[in-house]
Design a protein around this motif. Structure first.
Motif, PDB file in Angstrom:
ATOM      1  N   PRO A   1       0.765  -1.281  -0.083  1.00 26.54           N
ATOM      2  CA  PRO A   1       0.017  -0.135  -0.011  1.00 26.54           C
ATOM      3  C   PRO A   1       0.933   1.335  -0.141  1.00 26.54           C
ATOM      4  CG  PRO A   1      -0.726  -1.546   1.784  1.00 26.54           C
ATOM      5  CD  PRO A   1       0.492  -2.035   1.009  1.00 26.54           C
ATOM      6  N   SER A   2       0.555   2.339  -0.872  1.00 26.59           N
ATOM      7  CA  SER A   2       1.319   3.491  -1.155  1.00 26.59           C
ATOM      8  C   SER A   2       0.394   4.585  -1.150  1.00 26.59           C
ATOM      9  CB  SER A   2       2.372   3.529  -2.050  1.00 26.59           C
ATOM     10  OG  SER A   2       1.474   3.199  -3.534  1.00 26.59           O
ATOM     11  N   ARG A   3      -0.646   4.728  -0.807  1.00 20.63           N
ATOM     12  CA  ARG A   3      -1.643   5.944  -0.743  1.00 20.63           C
ATOM     13  C   ARG A   3      -2.219   6.537   0.372  1.00 20.63           C
ATOM     14  NH1 ARG A   3      -1.881   7.510  -5.754  1.00 20.63           N
ATOM     15  NH2 ARG A   3      -3.622   8.901  -5.228  1.00 20.63           N
ATOM     16  N   GLY A   4      -1.432   5.886   1.704  1.00 18.05           N
ATOM     17  CA  GLY A   4      -1.751   6.210   2.892  1.00 18.05           C
ATOM     18  C   GLY A   4      -3.143   5.541   3.313  1.00 18.05           C
ATOM     19  N   GLN A   5      -3.479   4.316   2.757  1.00 20.88           N
ATOM     20  CA  GLN A   5      -4.852   3.736   3.190  1.00 20.88           C
ATOM     21  C   GLN A   5      -4.508   2.907   4.434  1.00 20.88           C
ATOM     22  OE1 GLN A   5      -2.991   3.222   0.424  1.00 20.88           O
ATOM     23  NE2 GLN A   5      -3.672   1.211  -0.911  1.00 20.88           N
ATOM     24  N   LEU A   6      -3.245   2.674   4.856  1.00 24.58           N
ATOM     25  CA  LEU A   6      -2.982   1.769   6.040  1.00 24.58           C
ATOM     26  C   LEU A   6      -3.076   2.659   7.319  1.00 24.58           C
ATOM     27  CD1 LEU A   6       0.361   0.081   5.116  1.00 24.58           C
ATOM     28  CD2 LEU A   6      -1.944  -1.037   5.421  1.00 24.58           C
ATOM     29  N   GLY A   7      -3.272   4.163   7.108  1.00 26.43           N
ATOM     30  CA  GLY A   7      -3.632   4.940   8.293  1.00 26.43           C
ATOM     31  C   GLY A   7      -2.402   5.025   9.169  1.00 26.43           C
TER      32      GLY A   7
ATOM     33  N   GLY B   1     -20.569   7.681  17.157  1.00 27.82           N
ATOM     34  CA  GLY B   1     -21.236   8.370  15.523  1.00 27.82           C
ATOM     35  C   GLY B   1     -20.151   9.073  14.844  1.00 27.82           C
ATOM     36  N   ARG B   2     -18.713   9.177  15.294  1.00 27.92           N
ATOM     37  CA  ARG B   2     -17.945   9.771  14.622  1.00 27.92           C
ATOM     38  C   ARG B   2     -17.409   8.861  13.396  1.00 27.92           C
ATOM     39  NH1 ARG B   2     -15.899  11.995  20.155  1.00 27.92           N
ATOM     40  NH2 ARG B   2     -15.801   9.653  20.487  1.00 27.92           N
ATOM     41  N   VAL B   3     -17.068   9.476  12.335  1.00 30.33           N
ATOM     42  CA  VAL B   3     -16.386   9.069  11.238  1.00 30.33           C
ATOM     43  C   VAL B   3     -15.085   9.415  10.902  1.00 30.33           C
ATOM     44  CG1 VAL B   3     -16.541   8.550   8.611  1.00 30.33           C
ATOM     45  CG2 VAL B   3     -19.001   8.456  10.376  1.00 30.33           C
ATOM     46  N   PHE B   4     -14.150   8.539  10.661  1.00 35.45           N
ATOM     47  CA  PHE B   4     -12.972   8.772  10.334  1.00 35.45           C
ATOM     48  C   PHE B   4     -12.392   8.073   9.020  1.00 35.45           C
ATOM     49  CE2 PHE B   4     -13.248   8.348  14.912  1.00 35.45           C
ATOM     50  CZ  PHE B   4     -12.532   9.583  15.320  1.00 35.45           C
ATOM     51  N   THR B   5     -11.880   9.114   8.083  1.00 32.74           N
ATOM     52  CA  THR B   5     -11.446   8.365   6.912  1.00 32.74           C
ATOM     53  C   THR B   5      -9.910   8.818   6.508  1.00 32.74           C
ATOM     54  OG1 THR B   5     -11.982  10.467   5.824  1.00 32.74           O
ATOM     55  CG2 THR B   5     -13.840   8.986   6.128  1.00 32.74           C
ATOM     56  N   TRP B   6      -9.214   7.979   5.595  1.00 34.90           N
ATOM     57  CA  TRP B   6      -7.895   8.384   5.355  1.00 34.90           C
ATOM     58  C   TRP B   6      -7.821   7.285   3.979  1.00 34.90           C
ATOM     59  CZ3 TRP B   6      -9.530   5.309   9.404  1.00 34.90           C
ATOM     60  CH2 TRP B   6      -9.435   4.082   9.595  1.00 34.90           C
ATOM     61  N   GLY B   7      -6.608   7.812   3.428  1.00 32.35           N
ATOM     62  CA  GLY B   7      -6.125   6.914   2.183  1.00 32.35           C
ATOM     63  C   GLY B   7      -6.147   7.981   0.875  1.00 32.35           C
ATOM     64  N   ASP B   8      -6.736   7.519  -0.029  1.00 35.39           N
ATOM     65  CA  ASP B   8      -6.797   8.308  -1.457  1.00 35.39           C
ATOM     66  C   ASP B   8      -7.934   8.950  -1.384  1.00 35.39           C
ATOM     67  OD1 ASP B   8      -6.381   9.114  -4.109  1.00 35.39           O
ATOM     68  OD2 ASP B   8      -7.115   7.137  -4.955  1.00 35.39           O
ATOM     69  N   ASN B   9      -7.836  10.342  -1.799  1.00 33.87           N
ATOM     70  CA  ASN B   9      -8.779  11.179  -2.051  1.00 33.87           C
ATOM     71  C   ASN B   9      -9.222  11.737  -3.270  1.00 33.87           C
ATOM     72  OD1 ASN B   9     -11.232  12.605  -0.508  1.00 33.87           O
ATOM     73  ND2 ASN B   9      -9.935  14.290  -0.302  1.00 33.87           N
ATOM     74  N   SER B  10      -8.591  11.231  -4.169  1.00 31.92           N
ATOM     75  CA  SER B  10      -8.557  11.819  -5.496  1.00 31.92           C
ATOM     76  C   SER B  10     -10.006  11.824  -6.091  1.00 31.92           C
ATOM     77  CB  SER B  10      -7.902  10.773  -6.651  1.00 31.92           C
ATOM     78  OG  SER B  10      -8.297   9.689  -6.675  1.00 31.92           O
TER      79      SER B  10
ATOM     80  N   GLU C   1      -1.825  20.678  -2.605  1.00 33.01           N
ATOM     81  CA  GLU C   1      -1.357  19.430  -1.822  1.00 33.01           C
ATOM     82  C   GLU C   1      -1.717  18.080  -2.503  1.00 33.01           C
ATOM     83  OE1 GLU C   1      -1.971  19.625   2.315  1.00 33.01           O
ATOM     84  OE2 GLU C   1      -0.790  21.531   2.337  1.00 33.01           O
ATOM     85  N   THR C   2      -1.024  17.104  -1.989  1.00 35.59           N
ATOM     86  CA  THR C   2      -1.376  15.756  -2.835  1.00 35.59           C
ATOM     87  C   THR C   2      -3.093  15.292  -2.414  1.00 35.59           C
ATOM     88  OG1 THR C   2      -0.766  13.306  -2.751  1.00 35.59           O
ATOM     89  CG2 THR C   2      -0.373  14.621  -0.730  1.00 35.59           C
ATOM     90  N   SER C   3      -3.407  14.214  -2.809  1.00 32.73           N
ATOM     91  CA  SER C   3      -4.712  13.875  -2.405  1.00 32.73           C
ATOM     92  C   SER C   3      -4.800  12.645  -1.694  1.00 32.73           C
ATOM     93  CB  SER C   3      -5.406  13.463  -3.655  1.00 32.73           C
ATOM     94  OG  SER C   3      -4.742  12.400  -4.415  1.00 32.73           O
ATOM     95  N   ILE C   4      -3.459  12.514  -1.146  1.00 34.07           N
ATOM     96  CA  ILE C   4      -3.092  11.269  -0.204  1.00 34.07           C
ATOM     97  C   ILE C   4      -3.498  11.909   1.312  1.00 34.07           C
ATOM     98  CG2 ILE C   4      -1.555   9.518   0.964  1.00 34.07           C
ATOM     99  CD1 ILE C   4      -0.543   9.251  -2.157  1.00 34.07           C
ATOM    100  N   VAL C   5      -4.151  11.021   2.133  1.00 31.39           N
ATOM    101  CA  VAL C   5      -4.092  11.453   3.484  1.00 31.39           C
ATOM    102  C   VAL C   5      -3.795  10.160   4.390  1.00 31.39           C
ATOM    103  CG1 VAL C   5      -5.827  12.189   5.578  1.00 31.39           C
ATOM    104  CG2 VAL C   5      -6.156  12.880   3.242  1.00 31.39           C
ATOM    105  N   ASP C   6      -2.587  10.298   5.027  1.00 36.03           N
ATOM    106  CA  ASP C   6      -2.098   9.123   5.588  1.00 36.03           C
ATOM    107  C   ASP C   6      -2.467   8.870   7.021  1.00 36.03           C
ATOM    108  OD1 ASP C   6      -0.466  10.715   6.385  1.00 36.03           O
ATOM    109  OD2 ASP C   6       1.358  10.100   5.698  1.00 36.03           O
ATOM    110  N   ALA C   7      -3.267   9.625   7.322  1.00 36.46           N
ATOM    111  CA  ALA C   7      -3.602   9.553   8.961  1.00 36.46           C
ATOM    112  C   ALA C   7      -5.210   9.717   8.994  1.00 36.46           C
ATOM    113  CB  ALA C   7      -2.989  10.478   9.716  1.00 36.46           C
ATOM    114  N   PRO C   8      -5.806   9.057   9.989  1.00 32.84           N
ATOM    115  CA  PRO C   8      -7.287   9.275  10.030  1.00 32.84           C
ATOM    116  C   PRO C   8      -7.698  10.646  10.163  1.00 32.84           C
ATOM    117  CG  PRO C   8      -6.675   7.319  11.397  1.00 32.84           C
ATOM    118  CD  PRO C   8      -5.513   8.007  10.825  1.00 32.84           C
TER     119      PRO C   8
END
Length: 617
Positions: free
Chosen positions: A301-307, A352-361, A373-380
């Motif tokens: 994995p290389s697009r931050g999806q591991l968090g 009820g909180r939602v956390f997202t991370w990874g590819d945001n293209s 900036e890049t579309s990659i978010v590597d932390a929740p």
């Protein structure tokens, strides 16, 4: 001529008055010629008015005569009928036509119920003949293993699974995997073996309960909470490292017949849920801790999806490439739901909180990437759910579930109306109106990410949707519950997301006791849950029989169309009758075709260009 004496007897004032009167009379009195002219003009005007009156009377008389003749013609010459109300037609002139009863005198109660309702027939059929229906791309021999057809346009049964109940099933374009009733793994498709024409049981004895797929591996969760990573290819299963397994015989162990890997999170806790993208997977433990791991042997994995910020193939710690890593950013948050798209992740906690991370293209994380900036978010990152209900509507949003697939994300929301704290500039009447319905809950479904093939289900074709948008036909809908005499919101029971399409099962009120309840009448029938499909349809994965994409949820015809046609003909004396839409059967204890009485339900799974509905235990 007056005499001098006479003139003296007339006062001066009287003479003056007489002179003024004579002057005024002379000035105002018309001459004879003028008087004669005015008289002639008056007579001319009178004559013209009289002629106009005669012409008007003549026109009215002509129009009345024409109307009389028309009415006479319309009434077949009977002028007397104009003055009387027409008598009502006799019953024999225009008799009411009722649809003939679908019941048959010599048929049983169940046979009549089948003929009365297509939905009853579908429910009964799902119990009598459990199995798997599949459709979509067949280039990988997945939806029809014994066929060379490139696509299957409408639902078709896979004969291998006839009469079987499955714990889970997942489909890719080139391979499929399922867990049978005993917890064994079943595989098929050309990615498993190019010459295979029927599913094969591979991993046995692990008591598996659920599956998830990556690009080239299958992750399976056992009832004991163990996670197994199995290669898709039969060749890799034979040539790979086979772990040593213990036997039921004391002090005896042996090699596994196929290669697989064990995935062990650094915790004694039991893993309760797994989800995977193309290259990564999430593992959720019983206490709500979340771990991520590489799930593919082909690429890391290389697009931050591991968090895990900064974690790459080069910076990973020593040890197996697929060792799990706890997402420490989420410590202190009890996670309850997880979902993975191709290259992004979602997690929902108890609050009820939602956390997202990874590819945001494509906006699949639910917020805009920072400009430049890049579309990659590597932390929740916390999804800003307070913006879901903007404006003056006072509603509190409680996120109840999250789903993901491809470049899309979805979430279900319970929105409860709360009272305004102050009226502000509102009048008393407007303030009372704004607070009407306080406490009422509305169930909504939101989508974000790619929508170019209709994935957002909002009647639009959108490339990038970074703000969660409500799915209109799956939001704010209600039904009347006769059992409680109340109106209740219709929620989603399940949402399955493939690479470009999705299917939603509604949690509407159902009835599955028509044949068993002592209070049922001969006219009572069973009916299941509504199910709708939308999104990409390039390989007929929506099951509509057409190739066009669909940007709004749509229904399908019944799965077993041949059986439905026969039922329709029986109920209509051999004539064709319109079929009802497909209703999926929710969980119930039922008697199967082989006589077993078990708890069973129909489930839907969307994969990469393929779809399946199966009988689940």
């Amino acid at each position: 001529m007056l005499s001098r004496a006479t003139k003296q007897t007339i006062p001066r004032s009287s003479r003056a008055a007489s002179t003024r009167a004579d002057f005024l009379a002379r000035r105002n009195a018309p001459s004879r010629a003028a008087t004669a002219s005015a008289s002639a003009s008056y007579q001319s005007r009178a004559q013209r008015k009289q002629q106009q009156l005669f012409r008007s009377i003549f026109a009215i008389t002509i129009a009345g005569g024409a109307a009389t003749l028309t009415q006479f013609y319309l009434n077949n010459g009977s002028i007397l009928r104009q003055g009387h109300a027409e008598a009502p037609p006799k019953e024999d002139d225009n008799p009411l036509v009722f649809e003939a009863s679908r019941k048959r005198v010599n048929a049983s109660v169940e046979e009549n119920r089948d003929m009365i309702s297509s939905q009853h027939h579908q429910v009964k059929r799902s119990w009598e003949a459990p199995g798997v229906y599949a459709w979509g791309s067949n280039t990988g021999r997945v939806v029809a293993p014994d066929s060379t057809e490139s696509t299957i346009k409408t639902p078709r049964r896979i004969p291998f699974f006839d009469g079987m109940l499955l714990r889970d099933i997942k489909l890719d374009r080139n391979f499929g995997a399922a867990i049978d009733e005993k917890g064994n793994l079943i595989q098929w498709g050309i990615a498993y073996a190019p010459d295979t024409k029927a599913p094969v049981t591979t991993l046995r004895g692990k008591n598996l309960v659920s599956l998830t797929l990556s690009r080239d591996r299958i992750l399976a969760l056992s009832k004991a909470g163990k996670v197994y990573s199995i290669p898709v290819s039969a060749e890799d299963q034979i040539s790979g490292d086979k772990p040593t397994e213990s036997s039921w015989i004391p002090f005896w162990s042996s090699k596994s017949p196929i290669a697989y890997r064990n995935i062990f999170p650094a915790t004694p806790e039991k893993v309760t849920s797994i989800s995977s993208g193309l290259e990564h997977a999430l593992l959720l433990t019983a206490s709500g801790r979340l771990f991520s791991t590489a799930s593919s042997a082909e690429s890391f994995p290389s697009r931050g999806q591991l968090g895990i910020p900064g974690l790459t193939f080069m910076t990973r710690p020593t040890g197996p490439y697929d060792q799990p890593h706890e997402i420490t950013t989420l410590r202190g948050f009890t996670i309850t739901r997880i979902a993975c798209g191709d290259n992004h992740s979602l997690a929902l906690d108890t609050a009820g909180r939602v956390f997202t991370w990874g590819d945001n293209s494509s906006g699949q994380l639910g917020f805009d990437s920072t400009s430049g900036e890049t579309s990659i978010v590597d932390a929740p990152s916390l999804l800003p759910t307070q913006k879901l209900y903007p404006g003056t509507a006072s509603q509190t949003a409680n996120i109840t579930n999250v789903f993901a697939g491809g470049n899309n994300s979805y979430m279900t929301v319970d929105a409860t109306k709360v009272a305004l704290q102050t009226g502000g500039a509102l009048s008393d009447a407007d303030y009372r109106k704004a607070n009407r319905g306080v406490g009422k809950t509305t169930a909504d479904t939101f989508a974000f990410g790619s929508g170019i093939t209709g994935n957002l289900a909002n009647n639009r074709w959108t490339h990038v949707q970074s703000t969660p948008t409500k799915i209109p036909s799956l939001s704010g809908i209600f039904e009347y519950d006769e059992a409680t005499s109340t109106t209740v919101p219709i929620r989603l029971a399940h949402l399955s997301v493939g690479a470009t399409h999705a299917a939603a099962v509604m949690a509407n009120i159902t009835n599955l006791t028509a044949s068993t309840s002592p209070n049922s009448t001969t006219d009572d029938t069973n009916w299941g849950a509504d199910i709708v499909f939308w999104g990409g349809n390039e390989t007929f994965q929506l099951g509509t029989g057409k190739r066009n994409n669909c940007n709004s949820p749509t229904y399908l015809q019944p799965l077993d169309q041949e059986a439905e046609v026969l039922r329709a003909r029986r109920s209509s004396g051999g004539k064709e009758r319109e079929m009802h839409r497909f209703h999926i059967t929710p969980r119930a204890t039922a008697t199967l075709g082989d006589g077993r009485r078990v708890s069973v339900e129909q489930r839907v799974e969307c994969g990469r260009g393929v779809t399946a509905v199966y009988s689940g235990t």
